[in-house]
Design a protein around this motif. Structure first.
Motif: not given
Length: 282
Positions: A211-218, A224-225, A233-236
């Protein structure tokens, strides 16, 4: 003039770790009894297609001072407690338990062709409710409303959720501690989901894909806290599934021992005495 949205950014990534509970049930666990995720205390993920990893289940055991929320992706869970509640939930269903001053219950697994996959959350009760009457409720998949976006969907278990397009839904579990809100988000490859996010505590646990939250990937198995802001905003790129956790911190002392969570150790000692002398469920 309309203010620009303030997007929530990741402040910290927390990796789940392998553990066992109950009668040898294998789990992935995140626990934060230091208040970092207040009002949330713990998240357990149960997931295996090997019956030996979970078949022993969780025989009768006590709780005091918390709420538990169990949510099933595959398989099922049965529940029985000393108050006479007895039920089972299957995939997509949830069980909510307000332990208050004390409840003794068991949770035993049911399987389907994909084995067992589910979660249990612990939410801390505020001091004023820790010795309240225990309560229980189960919720079926069809009772949970959904927010749909392009290649994405949010399933609301509890609390209020609002898309940036203005669509709003409320999950059937209305009494989660700390104004808690819990949802299951599913994103297909290329999917995006943008939500209003005003809760002080906000966390995202990924259990499938990335999952992408901003510029970071989880990645799967990470929580992610998130920091301050009003928009999530979530993206994948390839698809992902996650749990969303939101709430208001109690900001109270936390004393924890096994299945008991109170504010001070003398209250934990009392819980142990009550359980041992048979007055726990009076």
């Amino acid at each position: 003039m309309v203010a620009s949205p303030s997007f929530r950014r990741i402040e910290r990534l927390i990796q789940s770790h392998p553990s066992q509970d109950g009668d040898g049930v294998h789990i992935q666990r995140i626990h934060r009894f230091d208040g970092e995720l207040d009002p949330f205390l713990m998240l357990d993920e149960l997931g295996s297609d090997r019956p030996d990893d979970y078949i022993g289940g969780f025989p009768p055991h006590p709780h005091r001072g918390i709420q538990t929320l169990t949510y099933i992706i595959h398989g099922g869970i049965t529940h029985e407690d000393h108050l006479g509640h007895s039920s089972a939930i299957q995939a997509g269903g949830a069980q909510w338990m307000h332990t208050g001053r004390g409840i003794v219950h068991s949770e035993m697994p049911l399987t389907d062709s994909q084995g067992l996959h589910g979660f249990q959350l612990w939410l801390n009760l505020p001091a004023r409710e820790k010795m309240s009457e225990p309560r229980y409720r189960d919720v079926r998949s069809g009772e949970m409303p959904r927010l749909k976006a392009d290649k994405a969907e949010l399933i609301a278990l509890g609390g209020h959720w609002t898309s940036m397009a203005g669509d709003s839904i409320a999950g059937p579990l209305e009494s989660l501690a700390g104004d808690g809100a819990v949802a299951h988000a599913q994103l297909k490859g290329g999917g995006e989901l943008t939500l209003a996010a005003h809760s002080e505590t906000l966390a995202v646990y990924v259990f499938e894909g990335t999952l992408q939250i901003g510029e970071e990937t989880v990645a799967a198995g990470q929580l992610a806290r998130l920091g301050a802001g009003d928009t999530l905003a979530l993206a994948s790129r390839e698809g992902a599934q996650c749990l969303l956790l939101a709430g208001t911190p109690h900001r109270e002392p936390i004393a924890h021992y096994g299945p008991f969570v109170m504010n001070h150790m003398h209250e934990i000692d009392q819980a142990l005495r009550d359980y041992r002398n048979g007055s726990f469920t009076d």
